[in-house]
Scaffold this motif. Structure first.
Motif, PDB file in Angstrom:
ATOM      1  N   ILE A  44      -5.086   6.210  -1.296  1.00  0.00           N
ATOM      2  CA  ILE A  44      -4.547   4.927  -0.842  1.00  0.00           C
ATOM      3  C   ILE A  44      -4.564   4.014  -2.059  1.00  0.00           C
ATOM      4  O   ILE A  44      -5.609   3.836  -2.695  1.00  0.00           O
ATOM      5  CB  ILE A  44      -5.376   4.306   0.293  1.00  0.00           C
ATOM      6  N   ALA A  45      -3.408   3.483  -2.393  1.00  0.00           N
ATOM      7  CA  ALA A  45      -3.305   2.608  -3.562  1.00  0.00           C
ATOM      8  C   ALA A  45      -2.709   1.278  -3.144  1.00  0.00           C
ATOM      9  O   ALA A  45      -1.774   1.232  -2.341  1.00  0.00           O
ATOM     10  CB  ALA A  45      -2.421   3.255  -4.632  1.00  0.00           C
ATOM     11  N   ARG A  46      -3.273   0.212  -3.673  1.00  0.00           N
ATOM     12  CA  ARG A  46      -2.690  -1.113  -3.483  1.00  0.00           C
ATOM     13  C   ARG A  46      -1.923  -1.461  -4.750  1.00  0.00           C
ATOM     14  O   ARG A  46      -2.425  -1.282  -5.864  1.00  0.00           O
ATOM     15  CB  ARG A  46      -3.759  -2.167  -3.206  1.00  0.00           C
ATOM     16  N   VAL A  47      -0.710  -1.973  -4.568  1.00  0.00           N
ATOM     17  CA  VAL A  47       0.159  -2.317  -5.690  1.00  0.00           C
ATOM     18  C   VAL A  47       0.292  -3.835  -5.771  1.00  0.00           C
ATOM     19  O   VAL A  47       0.510  -4.498  -4.758  1.00  0.00           O
ATOM     20  CB  VAL A  47       1.542  -1.662  -5.526  1.00  0.00           C
ATOM     21  N   ARG A  48       0.105  -4.347  -6.999  1.00  0.00           N
ATOM     22  CA  ARG A  48       0.255  -5.772  -7.254  1.00  0.00           C
ATOM     23  C   ARG A  48       1.181  -5.932  -8.454  1.00  0.00           C
ATOM     24  O   ARG A  48       0.924  -5.338  -9.505  1.00  0.00           O
ATOM     25  CB  ARG A  48      -1.119  -6.393  -7.528  1.00  0.00           C
ATOM     26  N   ASP A  49       2.244  -6.677  -8.269  1.00  0.00           N
ATOM     27  CA  ASP A  49       3.206  -6.918  -9.351  1.00  0.00           C
ATOM     28  C   ASP A  49       3.701  -5.617  -9.978  1.00  0.00           C
ATOM     29  O   ASP A  49       3.830  -5.492 -11.195  1.00  0.00           O
ATOM     30  CB  ASP A  49       2.602  -7.821 -10.432  1.00  0.00           C
ATOM     31  N   GLY A  50       3.934  -4.615  -9.128  1.00  0.00           N
ATOM     32  CA  GLY A  50       4.511  -3.359  -9.597  1.00  0.00           C
ATOM     33  C   GLY A  50       3.539  -2.378 -10.230  1.00  0.00           C
ATOM     34  O   GLY A  50       3.947  -1.330 -10.717  1.00  0.00           O
ATOM     35  N   ARG A  51       2.227  -2.702 -10.222  1.00  0.00           N
ATOM     36  CA  ARG A  51       1.221  -1.818 -10.818  1.00  0.00           C
ATOM     37  C   ARG A  51       0.076  -1.614  -9.843  1.00  0.00           C
ATOM     38  O   ARG A  51      -0.229  -2.480  -9.031  1.00  0.00           O
ATOM     39  CB  ARG A  51       0.700  -2.423 -12.125  1.00  0.00           C
ATOM     40  N   VAL A  52      -0.576  -0.467  -9.925  1.00  0.00           N
ATOM     41  CA  VAL A  52      -1.696  -0.157  -9.036  1.00  0.00           C
ATOM     42  C   VAL A  52      -2.903  -1.001  -9.432  1.00  0.00           C
ATOM     43  O   VAL A  52      -3.327  -0.981 -10.589  1.00  0.00           O
ATOM     44  CB  VAL A  52      -2.054   1.345  -9.087  1.00  0.00           C
ATOM     45  N   TYR A  76       0.819  -1.205   0.000  1.00  0.00           N
ATOM     46  CA  TYR A  76       0.000   0.000   0.000  1.00  0.00           C
ATOM     47  C   TYR A  76       0.854   1.257   0.000  1.00  0.00           C
ATOM     48  O   TYR A  76       1.894   1.312   0.655  1.00  0.00           O
ATOM     49  CB  TYR A  76      -0.936   0.020   1.216  1.00  0.00           C
ATOM     50  N   VAL A  77       0.366   2.278  -0.718  1.00  0.00           N
ATOM     51  CA  VAL A  77       0.980   3.602  -0.714  1.00  0.00           C
ATOM     52  C   VAL A  77      -0.116   4.588  -0.332  1.00  0.00           C
ATOM     53  O   VAL A  77      -1.215   4.555  -0.889  1.00  0.00           O
ATOM     54  CB  VAL A  77       1.576   3.969  -2.087  1.00  0.00           C
ATOM     55  N   ILE A  78       0.183   5.452   0.633  1.00  0.00           N
ATOM     56  CA  ILE A  78      -0.751   6.480   1.088  1.00  0.00           C
ATOM     57  C   ILE A  78      -0.142   7.827   0.741  1.00  0.00           C
ATOM     58  O   ILE A  78       1.022   8.084   1.049  1.00  0.00           O
ATOM     59  CB  ILE A  78      -1.004   6.382   2.610  1.00  0.00           C
ATOM     60  N   GLN A  79      -0.939   8.683   0.093  1.00  0.00           N
ATOM     61  CA  GLN A  79      -0.453   9.996  -0.338  1.00  0.00           C
ATOM     62  C   GLN A  79      -1.386  11.091   0.139  1.00  0.00           C
ATOM     63  O   GLN A  79      -2.603  10.965   0.049  1.00  0.00           O
ATOM     64  CB  GLN A  79      -0.407  10.089  -1.864  1.00  0.00           C
ATOM     65  N   HIS A  80      -0.788  12.181   0.626  1.00  0.00           N
ATOM     66  CA  HIS A  80      -1.519  13.416   0.880  1.00  0.00           C
ATOM     67  C   HIS A  80      -1.033  14.388  -0.185  1.00  0.00           C
ATOM     68  O   HIS A  80       0.170  14.653  -0.278  1.00  0.00           O
ATOM     69  CB  HIS A  80      -1.209  13.943   2.287  1.00  0.00           C
ATOM     70  N   VAL A  81      -1.952  14.874  -1.023  1.00  0.00           N
ATOM     71  CA  VAL A  81      -1.569  15.731  -2.139  1.00  0.00           C
ATOM     72  C   VAL A  81      -2.404  17.011  -2.162  1.00  0.00           C
ATOM     73  O   VAL A  81      -3.509  17.052  -1.614  1.00  0.00           O
ATOM     74  CB  VAL A  81      -1.701  15.006  -3.503  1.00  0.00           C
ATOM     75  N   ARG A  82      -1.838  18.033  -2.782  1.00  0.00           N
ATOM     76  CA  ARG A  82      -2.551  19.297  -3.014  1.00  0.00           C
ATOM     77  C   ARG A  82      -2.593  19.534  -4.523  1.00  0.00           C
ATOM     78  O   ARG A  82      -1.563  19.478  -5.195  1.00  0.00           O
ATOM     79  CB  ARG A  82      -1.853  20.469  -2.348  1.00  0.00           C
ATOM     80  N   ASP A  92      -5.735  -1.257  -7.021  1.00  0.00           N
ATOM     81  CA  ASP A  92      -6.901  -0.726  -6.308  1.00  0.00           C
ATOM     82  C   ASP A  92      -6.590   0.682  -5.816  1.00  0.00           C
ATOM     83  O   ASP A  92      -5.434   1.005  -5.511  1.00  0.00           O
ATOM     84  CB  ASP A  92      -7.230  -1.588  -5.086  1.00  0.00           C
ATOM     85  N   HIS A  93      -7.646   1.495  -5.719  1.00  0.00           N
ATOM     86  CA  HIS A  93      -7.480   2.881  -5.271  1.00  0.00           C
ATOM     87  C   HIS A  93      -8.691   3.294  -4.440  1.00  0.00           C
ATOM     88  O   HIS A  93      -9.832   2.992  -4.776  1.00  0.00           O
ATOM     89  CB  HIS A  93      -7.366   3.799  -6.496  1.00  0.00           C
ATOM     90  N   TRP A  94      -8.394   3.988  -3.334  1.00  0.00           N
ATOM     91  CA  TRP A  94      -9.409   4.601  -2.487  1.00  0.00           C
ATOM     92  C   TRP A  94      -8.984   6.051  -2.283  1.00  0.00           C
ATOM     93  O   TRP A  94      -7.795   6.355  -2.292  1.00  0.00           O
ATOM     94  CB  TRP A  94      -9.484   3.921  -1.122  1.00  0.00           C
ATOM     95  N   ALA A  95      -9.946   6.957  -2.074  1.00  0.00           N
ATOM     96  CA  ALA A  95      -9.581   8.362  -1.909  1.00  0.00           C
ATOM     97  C   ALA A  95     -10.564   9.106  -1.031  1.00  0.00           C
ATOM     98  O   ALA A  95     -11.716   8.709  -0.884  1.00  0.00           O
ATOM     99  CB  ALA A  95      -9.502   9.051  -3.270  1.00  0.00           C
ATOM    100  N   CYS A  96     -10.069  10.188  -0.472  1.00  0.00           N
ATOM    101  CA  CYS A  96     -10.859  11.171   0.260  1.00  0.00           C
ATOM    102  C   CYS A  96     -10.408  12.522  -0.286  1.00  0.00           C
ATOM    103  O   CYS A  96      -9.208  12.738  -0.452  1.00  0.00           O
ATOM    104  CB  CYS A  96     -10.524  11.134   1.735  1.00  0.00           C
ATOM    105  N   ASN A  97     -11.332  13.408  -0.586  1.00  0.00           N
ATOM    106  CA  ASN A  97     -10.899  14.706  -1.087  1.00  0.00           C
ATOM    107  C   ASN A  97     -11.730  15.833  -0.506  1.00  0.00           C
ATOM    108  O   ASN A  97     -12.789  15.608   0.053  1.00  0.00           O
ATOM    109  CB  ASN A  97     -10.923  14.743  -2.622  1.00  0.00           C
ATOM    110  N   ASP A  98     -11.200  17.040  -0.657  1.00  0.00           N
ATOM    111  CA  ASP A  98     -11.878  18.250  -0.199  1.00  0.00           C
ATOM    112  C   ASP A  98     -12.825  18.754  -1.286  1.00  0.00           C
ATOM    113  O   ASP A  98     -12.741  19.907  -1.707  1.00  0.00           O
ATOM    114  CB  ASP A  98     -10.854  19.354   0.107  1.00  0.00           C
ATOM    115  N   LEU A  99     -13.709  17.886  -1.760  1.00  0.00           N
ATOM    116  CA  LEU A  99     -14.613  18.263  -2.840  1.00  0.00           C
ATOM    117  C   LEU A  99     -15.445  19.487  -2.466  1.00  0.00           C
ATOM    118  O   LEU A  99     -15.683  20.360  -3.298  1.00  0.00           O
ATOM    119  CB  LEU A  99     -15.516  17.086  -3.217  1.00  0.00           C
ATOM    120  N   HIS A 100     -15.860  19.572  -1.208  1.00  0.00           N
ATOM    121  CA  HIS A 100     -16.650  20.738  -0.781  1.00  0.00           C
ATOM    122  C   HIS A 100     -15.827  22.023  -0.901  1.00  0.00           C
ATOM    123  O   HIS A 100     -16.351  23.062  -1.301  1.00  0.00           O
ATOM    124  CB  HIS A 100     -17.181  20.543   0.643  1.00  0.00           C
ATOM    125  N   VAL A 101     -14.534  21.964  -0.606  1.00  0.00           N
ATOM    126  CA  VAL A 101     -13.663  23.133  -0.737  1.00  0.00           C
ATOM    127  C   VAL A 101     -13.550  23.520  -2.211  1.00  0.00           C
ATOM    128  O   VAL A 101     -13.645  24.699  -2.570  1.00  0.00           O
ATOM    129  CB  VAL A 101     -12.266  22.844  -0.121  1.00  0.00           C
TER     130      VAL A 101
END
Length: 148
Positions: free
Chosen positions: A106-114, A74-80, A116-125
């Motif tokens: 949040i991304a799950r990596v299998r055999d060097g490629r993503v 898993y890779v977890i990223q906080h991005v702007r 699965d992906h889950w996300a939370c965003n500031d859509l209201h902002v």
């Protein structure tokens, strides 16, 4: 190359540069976006559509990785994300304003490629900055602080 470095390419080359073809290299054929918006395909084509739509509205869109972590598969990223609102996006006509919002990925990596992906965003902002949503009444929070 670490998984988080590979996944940064999705943000850099895909979102910031608009190269949707990089997704074919970096995502599995059976990739699933578990937080796909209603009406959006949950596979790679859905992510490509998001990139195209966001870059139509924000041609200079840039994604900055604030922090990222790697934990096993898993890779977890906080991005702007930041861009100038120069085209119609999310039903909002161009304002010419610089818009910025945050996301957590949040991304799950299998055999060097993503795979699965889950996300939370500031859509209201984002929607408030685009004028598509009225800011909520937060006076109760101010009153609670003053009243303590």
């Amino acid at each position: 190359m670490s998984n988080k470095i590979k996944i940064r390419r999705i943000l850099d080359e895909g979102f910031s540069q608009g190269n949707v073809d990089v997704l074919d290299e970096l995502m599995t054929e059976d990739f699933v976006n578990h937080n796909a918006a209603p009406g959006m395909a949950p596979g790679r084509d859905g992510v490509k559509a998001v990139i195209k739509a966001e870059r139509q509205g924000f041609p200079d869109l840039k994604v900055e990785v604030i922090r990222d972590f790697e934990d096993g598969d898993y890779v977890i990223q906080h991005v702007r994300l930041t861009g100038t609102h120069q085209g119609t996006v999310f039903g909002a006509e161009p304002t010419g304003r610089t818009i910025s919002w945050n996301e957590i990925h949040i991304a799950r990596v299998r055999d060097g490629r993503v795979s699965d992906h889950w996300a939370c965003n500031d859509l209201h902002v984002l929607l408030m900055q685009l004028g598509k949503m009225t800011p909520p009444d937060t006076s109760a929070f101010r009153q609670a602080v003053v009243g303590s």
